[in-house]
Scaffold this active site. Structure first.
Site, short mmCIF file in Angstrom:
data_model
loop_
_atom_site.label_atom_id
_atom_site.label_comp_id
_atom_site.label_asym_id
_atom_site.label_seq_id
_atom_site.Cartn_x
_atom_site.Cartn_y
_atom_site.Cartn_z
N ARG A 74 -4.02 2.64 17.43
CA ARG A 74 -4.73 2.03 16.30
C ARG A 74 -4.50 2.92 15.08
NH1 ARG A 74 -6.93 -1.70 13.80
NH2 ARG A 74 -8.72 -2.94 14.46
N LYS A 75 -5.07 2.53 13.95
CA LYS A 75 -4.92 3.34 12.74
C LYS A 75 -5.63 4.68 12.91
CE LYS A 75 -8.86 1.65 10.01
NZ LYS A 75 -9.24 1.01 8.74
N GLY B 88 -16.03 -7.28 2.52
CA GLY B 88 -15.97 -8.72 2.74
C GLY B 88 -16.08 -9.15 4.18
N ARG C 195 0.85 -1.19 0.00
CA ARG C 195 0.00 0.00 0.00
C ARG C 195 0.88 1.24 0.00
NH1 ARG C 195 -3.38 -0.17 4.95
NH2 ARG C 195 -4.75 -1.53 3.74
N CYS D 65 -13.82 -2.11 5.16
CA CYS D 65 -12.94 -1.36 4.26
C CYS D 65 -13.73 -0.81 3.07
CB CYS D 65 -11.81 -2.25 3.77
SG CYS D 65 -10.69 -2.77 5.09
N GLY D 66 -14.83 -1.48 2.71
CA GLY D 66 -15.68 -0.99 1.63
C GLY D 66 -16.68 0.07 2.05
#
Length: 587
Positions: free
Chosen positions: A247-248, A505, A133, A510-511
């Site tokens: 965390r992110k 998914g 990424r 993430c979507g």
């Protein structure tokens, strides 16, 4: 103020607005009474930083290591940034996978710590191969960069491909570890980096995909996104001061009335606003998705001049780094800290970390117009530069092959300025096309056969995460299925406007299914015969823009077969004015 943390920007022109009516506030909080800390349920010891600097890296203090999660233990065992800053990745690249697997330390390196370098081992579905990424601030890239990425994935044959992500970014697939040192060098040569793009780091800074070319933009977000990226990675050299977050963490800079940047789902969003004639930003904080909780960003009740873009980002990050929880990973995003401290308590911690320990209250002069119809950027649209247009291309579910990337680079050079823009909807824009060249560009085979400027209506808003083709966390396959279901639905109904349909998914989302008109989250369920099959939980009612709203579950456990097509058809007819093809023929 340290000169390394501030930058001078010219105030943007504010005269391009289509609408001169009063601006409605969207990032301003009511003045709050600050409760005594004792009443808030914690004492000053809670505000002791949990990390400290040791030998140039930030580590969790021993006294705070009780009850921490496995990811925190892994960071303590070995500093992930050493793989980059002390060239540990080169040692790994010279080891065989068999040798790596013999040691827990090196196994954890390839499965987890390499994520600090943007490398994700696909152990479950592509053992020995990695997704890489990148960092692509504001989604802006060049033809040279695109060609280089194409050359990387081409060598991996059918295992190699690329995806446009929902953060205006590239992810490339098929990478093998021995090639990583040379790939990192190649990235640097074309002005790219993959550093700090995974795990507990700041993700790609998002901005307006039409920055600098939009006739109605509020401000050009490109320099701000670039500055954020430079700060985050210390100009691609590595910035360990902010690589040990709980965390992110996501950040965006808003430059459009359309809110293409999705500020409500970012940990920090800069909302353009003036204050007594000075240009700057009101701040939103805390937006995020996770399997257990999703939350929209809330006003920090703060305004900063443009020069303080980086100091306030640094202060927010340090407050989160110092005080964020490190136990249950499902409760470690920044909003959990905001909830614990209260918005005023969190704000006071940010103020402590500002260079002058000062932070102005939010401005009432928000520049984002709330009553604004979001524009479609696909197709041909005039730029603010006379005689030029940009062309938005639909990239089905964001999947791109090496030959596609080479062709996109060629088209950008031939018809544009050698530049491409990636969008959060996984599409691509070619800017700076002379109007006299538009017709020739539209006749190009890539635009007629694959990446259409005018795709079918239902395909326009289609977004899908990686799915279980490559991702080990995904429960179901998403990308091919999203296209197949959408095409079948399109054969059954006629719609007159785009409907945003997002697929993810797994519950990590993430979507971003919660912001879609219709969302599909992967799960396992039973079909009509009782057999366990891939399915989805269907979400409905997500909105983006100034009246943003996260969607709710409409129906759980729908099998991914004809039943799902039937459910989507019913939703489109009942909620979006669709007409069945049979009925359409009778009208």
């Amino acid at each position: 103020m340290s000169s390394s943390l501030s930058v001078r920007f010219l105030a943007p022109s504010l005269s391009n607005s289509r609408n001169s009516k009063t601006i409605v506030l969207s990032a301003t909080a009511p003045r709050a009474v600050v409760p005594p800390r004792a009443e808030a349920g914690f004492d000053d010891s809670r505000l002791e930083p949990r990390v400290e600097e040791r030998d140039g890296y930030w580590v969790l203090k021993e006294k705070f290591r009780g009850g921490i999660n496995p990811s925190e233990k892994l960071k303590i065992e070995k500093e992930p940034m050493k793989l980059f800053m002390e060239k540990g990745v080169e040692e790994l690249a010279n080891m065989s996978l068999e040798e790596i697997e013999k040691s827990k330390l090196t196994k954890d390196d390839i499965d987890t710590r390499l994520k600090w370098l943007g490398l994700f081992h696909r152990r479950k579905h592509q053992y020995g191969r990695f997704m890489m990424r990148l960092k692509l601030p504001n989604g802006v890239t060049t033809s040279a960069q695109t060609r280089y990425l194409a050359s990387v994935i081409r060598q991996y044959g059918k295992e190699g491909c690329a995806d446009v992500t929902t953060r205006q970014n590239w992810q490339i697939r098929g990478v093998v570890l021995p090639d990583v040192p040379e790939i990192l060098k190649g990235l640097a040569e074309v002005g790219l980096t993959s550093l700090q793009s995974g795990m507990d780091n700041v993700r790609n800074p998002v901005g307006n995909s039409l920055a600098g070319i939009d006739p109605h933009e509020i401000v050009d977000t490109r320099p701000y996104a670039d500055l954020l990226s430079q700060f985050i990675t210390a100009n691609s050299l590595g910035n360990p001061a902010i690589t040990n977050l709980p965390r992110k963490w996501n950040v965006c800079v808003v430059g459009s009335h359309d809110l293409y940047e999705h500020p409500h789902i970012n940990d920090l969003a800069y909302m353009p606003a003036t204050n007594n004639g000075r240009f700057g930003f009101n701040l939103l904080v805390g937006g995020f998705f996770s399997p257990k909780r999703c939350a929209e960003a809330v006003p920090l009740d703060a305004w900063v001049p443009a020069d303080d873009l980086i100091p306030v980002c640094k202060a927010v990050l340090e407050a989160y780094r110092d005080l964020g929880a490190r136990g249950n990973r499902q409760k470690t995003r920044m909003m959990w800290l905001i909830d614990e401290l209260g918005i005023e308590g969190f704000r006071s911690e940010v103020v402590k970390r500002m260079p002058q320990q000062e932070l102005e209250r939010a401005s009432s002069q928000d520049l984002v117009q709330k009553q604004w119809e979001r524009r479609d950027y696909l197709g041909v649209h005039p730029q603010k530069q006379e005689g030029y247009s940009f062309v938005g291309l639909h990239v089905p579910v964001g999947r791109v092959q090496a030959d596609d990337m080479d062709e996109l680079a060629r088209l950008a050079d031939k018809y544009g300025s050698g530049e491409l823009r990636l969008t959060v909807e996984q599409n691509i824009i070619i800017p700076n096309v002379e109007d006299s060249n538009i017709e020739s560009l539209l006749r190009e085979p890539l635009l007629k056969e694959k990446f259409q400027p005018a795709p079918p209506v239902l395909m326009k808003g289609l977004v899908a995460c990686t799915g279980n083709q490559f991702c080990g966390q995904a429960i179901i396959e998403t990308k091919a299925r999203a296209v197949k279901v959408t095409e079948e639905v399109g054969r059954r109904v006629s719609v007159t406007r785009a409907v945003r349909m997002h697929w993810t998914g797994c519950p990590n989302s993430c979507g971003q299914v919660q912001v879609a008109d219709i969302g599909f989250m992967g799960c396992m369920t039973r079909d009509r015969n009782g057999k366990i099959v891939e399915g989805v939980d269907v979400f409905l009612g997500g909105r983006i823009g100034s009246d943003s709203h996260l969607g709710d579950v409409y129906k759980k456990g729908v099998p991914c077969d004809d039943e799902l097509v039937n459910v989507v058809v019913d939703i489109l007819v009942n909620y979006f004015g669709a007409v069945t093809r049979e009925r359409e023929e009778l009208l």
